[in-house]
Write a protein that holds these residues in place. Structure first.
Motif, PDB file in Angstrom:
ATOM      1  N   ASN A   1      -1.796 -12.690  -7.900  1.00  0.00           N
ATOM      2  CA  ASN A   1      -1.953 -11.302  -7.483  1.00  0.00           C
ATOM      3  C   ASN A   1      -1.524 -10.375  -8.612  1.00  0.00           C
ATOM      4  N   SER A   2      -2.224  -9.253  -8.736  1.00  0.00           N
ATOM      5  CA  SER A   2      -1.891  -8.264  -9.760  1.00  0.00           C
ATOM      6  C   SER A   2      -0.942  -7.217  -9.174  1.00  0.00           C
ATOM      7  N   ILE A   3      -0.460  -6.322 -10.033  1.00  0.00           N
ATOM      8  CA  ILE A   3       0.373  -5.208  -9.558  1.00  0.00           C
ATOM      9  C   ILE A   3      -0.377  -4.424  -8.487  1.00  0.00           C
ATOM     10  N   GLU A   4      -1.665  -4.176  -8.728  1.00  0.00           N
ATOM     11  CA  GLU A   4      -2.468  -3.405  -7.769  1.00  0.00           C
ATOM     12  C   GLU A   4      -2.485  -4.066  -6.400  1.00  0.00           C
ATOM     13  N   ASP A   5      -2.519  -5.395  -6.360  1.00  0.00           N
ATOM     14  CA  ASP A   5      -2.523  -6.099  -5.071  1.00  0.00           C
ATOM     15  C   ASP A   5      -1.243  -5.808  -4.295  1.00  0.00           C
ATOM     16  N   PHE A   6      -0.116  -5.691  -4.982  1.00  0.00           N
ATOM     17  CA  PHE A   6       1.153  -5.480  -4.305  1.00  0.00           C
ATOM     18  C   PHE A   6       1.365  -4.024  -3.885  1.00  0.00           C
ATOM     19  N   VAL A   7       0.744  -3.082  -4.597  1.00  0.00           N
ATOM     20  CA  VAL A   7       0.968  -1.658  -4.293  1.00  0.00           C
ATOM     21  C   VAL A   7      -0.272  -1.029  -3.672  1.00  0.00           C
ATOM     22  N   ILE A   8      -1.171  -1.856  -3.118  1.00  0.00           N
ATOM     23  CA  ILE A   8      -2.439  -1.356  -2.598  1.00  0.00           C
ATOM     24  C   ILE A   8      -2.241  -0.269  -1.547  1.00  0.00           C
ATOM     25  N   GLY A   9      -1.147  -0.338  -0.806  1.00  0.00           N
ATOM     26  CA  GLY A   9      -0.881   0.677   0.214  1.00  0.00           C
ATOM     27  C   GLY A   9      -0.337   1.970  -0.354  1.00  0.00           C
ATOM     28  N   TYR A  10      -0.150   2.018  -1.664  1.00  0.00           N
ATOM     29  CA  TYR A  10       0.422   3.199  -2.316  1.00  0.00           C
ATOM     30  C   TYR A  10      -0.501   3.682  -3.442  1.00  0.00           C
ATOM     31  N   ILE A  11      -1.788   3.588  -3.206  1.00  0.00           N
ATOM     32  CA  ILE A  11      -2.776   4.023  -4.186  1.00  0.00           C
ATOM     33  C   ILE A  11      -3.712   5.037  -3.535  1.00  0.00           C
ATOM     34  N   GLU A  12      -3.974   6.106  -4.266  1.00  0.00           N
ATOM     35  CA  GLU A  12      -4.929   7.115  -3.795  1.00  0.00           C
ATOM     36  C   GLU A  12      -5.688   7.652  -5.003  1.00  0.00           C
ATOM     37  N   ASN A  13      -7.006   7.537  -4.973  1.00  0.00           N
ATOM     38  CA  ASN A  13      -7.867   8.012  -6.064  1.00  0.00           C
ATOM     39  C   ASN A  13      -7.464   7.431  -7.416  1.00  0.00           C
ATOM     40  N   GLY A  14      -7.103   6.166  -7.414  1.00  0.00           N
ATOM     41  CA  GLY A  14      -6.796   5.482  -8.657  1.00  0.00           C
ATOM     42  C   GLY A  14      -5.410   5.710  -9.208  1.00  0.00           C
ATOM     43  N   SER A  15      -4.585   6.469  -8.494  1.00  0.00           N
ATOM     44  CA  SER A  15      -3.223   6.753  -8.951  1.00  0.00           C
ATOM     45  C   SER A  15      -2.203   6.287  -7.921  1.00  0.00           C
TER      46      SER A  15
END
Length: 494
Positions: free
Chosen positions: A314-328
């Motif tokens: 899993n990447s960082i993005e996989d772990f923080v997927i619930g904290y992403i909006e419009n790529g940020s």
């Protein structure tokens, strides 16, 4: 001569049967009534940390927090409409109080945080407008409310440490780990087949050779806040007791422990690997003193690190997927995410993926209970306070005095709670012997960091939640399938 007729033996038996039948019916009724009370749930460590407040609000106060699409009762004056403006601790709103605005007029409100504080959120008619500095009501045609909430400000030092500027409490949630490497299992020959027993070895030229496999390796973690050291998830030095690389989300809160402004919120992590003797040994210790470049801090608005997980992890993005909006990265103003590289000192290598440990940290001011809890992403109530909830079959919780019971609920860490179905999650409210099942389905999947204001309804009853200010209530949230506690607490109606 007419008189009382004597009964035949058969009639006497029938009469006795009727009496016993009535008694049996009463007993069955009592038993069925008893079964309506949810079975006792064994007390265990709750799986979610919630902060819940219950308030009795007047009808106008409640409707002011409804979704903007919900009609409200307009409170008018000879000069026009009223806008109720208020603020939590850590700052002020200007103007403040009951502000009269003429019909069709405009009104600007300014949020003014105290020194070392910042705007956490602004609630307009109960809906989040975000951490804005000003808000304008244009062409006013109804009454409104606006509330400014504030939180302690913090700096990020060297891109790896959060340092709050005023006294604070702190929470931390493990969002995930992904650290793998060579592991062994010990096989031995039993009646024509191999059986596991520690290491995986095979016979080569008169001796045993180790057979390596790839699997999850341990990670231990602790927090350092000045001189205060906390290992909330097990012994940091004992890999068998403190390993957090097991796929389980973990939460820790300092609760009433107050730390002085200027104290660093440092997170220290340790990775473990097998040595040549097949024993687990410390591999890398990462904090701001040792390998400081191996830990980074993400805050609201930062770009999502574009680093693939090493060898398909899993990447960082996989772990923080619930904290992403419009790529940020989308975080509240009091939150930050720590990301760790625990496998490599060479940060240019393909294995340096910075997702070996991902932790969410939130800091709150000394008087955060008032400001933080009432900030929420959106008001999830969709029904007016005097209309039955058709989805649940329940009714309004307006009391005979015109007050309405409203819950303010904040998820401060731990497991996500699925409120979508009462067959999966039950919410039980109790005052003395009076027990009610509440409908929280409007919250949906309620995860760490979520906040909401909710006017609860009841399941399967037309009764009202007639509670008064000062009443002490107990509330339990139960996983129906496992009959285990998700949350248990006591609240007083304010």
């Amino acid at each position: 001569m007419e008189g009382e007729k004597s009964r035949t033996p058969g009639e006497k038996c029938q009469a006795v049967s009727e009496v016993y039948g009535q008694i049996l019916m009463v007993v069955v009724t009592i038993l069925l009534a008893a079964l309506l009370v949810y079975p006792n749930i064994p007390e265990s460590a709750p799986r979610a940390n919630l902060l819940i407040e219950a308030h009795n609000f007047t009808q106008n106060e409640t409707t002011s927090t409804q979704n903007a699409e919900t009609p409200t009762q307009d409170e008018t004056t000879p000069a026009g409409y009223l806008i109720e403006a208020s603020s939590g601790s850590g700052g002020n709103i200007s103007p403040e109080g009951s502000i009269s605005v003429p019909a069709g007029g405009n009104k600007i409100f300014s949020m003014m945080p105290d020194e070392n504080y910042k705007v956490l959120d602004v609630l307009v008619d109960g809906n989040s407008a975000g951490p804005i500095s000003t808000y304008t009501f244009n062409n006013v045609s109804s009454s409104h409310s606006i509330k400014a909430n504030f939180t302690v400000n913090f700096d990020v030092i060297n891109n790896n440490t959060v340092v709050p500027k005023e006294n604070f409490t702190v929470n931390a949630t493990v969002l995930g780990c992904a650290f793998t490497g060579d592991i062994w299992k010990n096989d031995y020959w039993v009646e024509g087949h191999w059986e596991g027993h520690g290491w995986n070895k095979y016979w080569v030229d008169g001796h045993w050779e180790s057979h390596r496999e790839t699997g999850s390796l341990p990670i231990t973690c602790r927090l350092k806040l000045g001189d205060y050291i906390c290992a909330p998830w097990g012994d940091y030095t004992n890999v068998s007791e403190g390993n957090i690389n097991d796929g389980i989300s973990r939460f820790w809160g300092s609760n009433n422990t107050l730390f002085e402004g200027g104290t660093s919120v440092a997170v220290e992590a340790c990775s473990w690997k097998y040595d040549t003797d097949h024993e687990l040994k410390k591999h890398l210790i990462i904090n701001t003193s040792t390998l400081p470049l191996n830990v980074k801090v993400l805050t609201n608005g930062d770009p999502v690190p574009d680093i693939p997980g090493f060898q398909g992890q899993n990447s960082i993005e996989d772990f923080v997927i619930g904290y992403i909006e419009n790529g940020s990265i989308k975080l509240k103003e009091n939150e930050a995410i720590y990301i760790f590289e625990l496998g490599n000192e060479d940060l240019d290598s393909s294995g340096a993926d910075f997702q070996d440990l991902v932790i969410l940290v939130s800091v709150n001011g000394a008087d955060a209970s008032k400001s933080a809890i009432e900030s929420h992403k959106a008001d999830l109530s969709k029904t007016s306070n005097n209309t039955p909830n058709e989805a649940s079959g329940g009714t309004s919780n307006e009391t005979s005095s015109g007050a309405v019971l409203k819950f303010v609920i904040e998820h401060r860490g731990g497991d996500t709670i699925n409120f979508k179905s009462p067959e999966e999650t039950k919410v039980i409210l109790q005052k003395g012997d009076d027990q009610r099942y509440l409908n929280f389905t409007e919250l949906g999947a309620f995860k760490s960091g979520d906040r909401a204001t909710l006017i609860p309804k009841e399941y399967g009853t037309n009764g009202q939640l007639n509670f008064s200010q000062g009443d002490r209530l107990s509330i339990k949230i139960v996983d129906v399938r496992s009959k285990s506690l998700i949350y248990s607490g006591s609240i007083m109606i304010k």
